[in-house]
Design a protein around this motif. Structure first.
Motif, PDB file in Angstrom:
ATOM      1  N   SER A  66     -37.751 -41.122  14.185  1.00  0.00           N
ATOM      2  CA  SER A  66     -38.326 -39.782  14.114  1.00  0.00           C
ATOM      3  C   SER A  66     -37.603 -38.796  15.033  1.00  0.00           C
ATOM      4  CB  SER A  66     -39.815 -39.829  14.471  1.00  0.00           C
ATOM      5  OG  SER A  66     -39.965 -40.360  15.772  1.00  0.00           O
ATOM      6  N   HIS A  67     -36.762 -39.302  15.893  1.00  0.00           N
ATOM      7  CA  HIS A  67     -36.008 -38.448  16.816  1.00  0.00           C
ATOM      8  C   HIS A  67     -35.026 -37.588  16.018  1.00  0.00           C
ATOM      9  CE1 HIS A  67     -33.175 -37.325  20.002  1.00  0.00           C
ATOM     10  NE2 HIS A  67     -34.188 -37.544  20.822  1.00  0.00           N
ATOM     11  N   PRO A  68     -34.932 -36.278  16.313  1.00  0.00           N
ATOM     12  CA  PRO A  68     -34.034 -35.395  15.547  1.00  0.00           C
ATOM     13  C   PRO A  68     -32.568 -35.838  15.534  1.00  0.00           C
ATOM     14  CG  PRO A  68     -35.406 -34.118  17.047  1.00  0.00           C
ATOM     15  CD  PRO A  68     -35.670 -35.562  17.339  1.00  0.00           C
ATOM     16  N   ARG A  69     -32.131 -36.463  16.600  1.00  0.00           N
ATOM     17  CA  ARG A  69     -30.746 -36.943  16.657  1.00  0.00           C
ATOM     18  C   ARG A  69     -30.686 -38.456  16.542  1.00  0.00           C
ATOM     19  NH1 ARG A  69     -27.032 -33.217  20.169  1.00  0.00           N
ATOM     20  NH2 ARG A  69     -25.686 -34.883  19.495  1.00  0.00           N
ATOM     21  N   GLY A  70     -31.723 -39.030  15.945  1.00  0.00           N
ATOM     22  CA  GLY A  70     -31.810 -40.475  15.812  1.00  0.00           C
ATOM     23  C   GLY A  70     -30.856 -41.030  14.772  1.00  0.00           C
ATOM     24  N   ARG A  71     -30.858 -42.328  14.683  1.00  0.00           N
ATOM     25  CA  ARG A  71     -29.951 -43.047  13.788  1.00  0.00           C
ATOM     26  C   ARG A  71     -30.271 -42.758  12.330  1.00  0.00           C
ATOM     27  NH1 ARG A  71     -26.230 -46.812  14.780  1.00  0.00           N
ATOM     28  NH2 ARG A  71     -25.894 -48.439  13.248  1.00  0.00           N
ATOM     29  N   VAL A  72     -29.223 -42.642  11.527  1.00  0.00           N
ATOM     30  CA  VAL A  72     -29.363 -42.427  10.089  1.00  0.00           C
ATOM     31  C   VAL A  72     -28.552 -43.481   9.349  1.00  0.00           C
ATOM     32  CG1 VAL A  72     -29.735 -39.934  10.311  1.00  0.00           C
ATOM     33  CG2 VAL A  72     -27.428 -40.809   9.916  1.00  0.00           C
TER      34      VAL A  72
END
Length: 92
Positions: A66-72
């Protein structure tokens, strides 16, 4: 030609061949693959992938946190389908 340079080229070609074999073996899976793997599969930069994704011309990423710069990650099958589409457009 420098022997070290030739060995480096050979190893790079071998690494690329094994990556292609791995991609061919896993074609039927619905795995999630990282941005780094997608960049290797498509030979596109991170920013080019983002541009095409924003324009609707590349498969959308899946957020793994959920972190904006989290893993994708991306669905491997959708990226492979996109690659196939690009190849068929070029050969038409």
């Amino acid at each position: 030609m420098n022997m070290v340079y030739v060995d480096t080229l050979f190893m790079a070609a071998l690494r690329n061949a094994s990556q292609l074999e791995f991609c061919a073996m896993s074609q039927q899976t619905n795995r999630l693959v990282s941005m780094k793997v997608v960049m290797q599969m498509t030979s596109l930069s991170r920013s080019e992938i983002a541009r095409r994704e924003k324009a609707g011309k590349f498969p959308m990423r899946v957020r793994l946190s959920s972190h904006p710069r989290g893993r994708v990650a991306f669905l491997e099958r959708s990226v492979q389908d996109w690659i196939s589409q690009q190849v068929s457009e070029c050969s038409s």
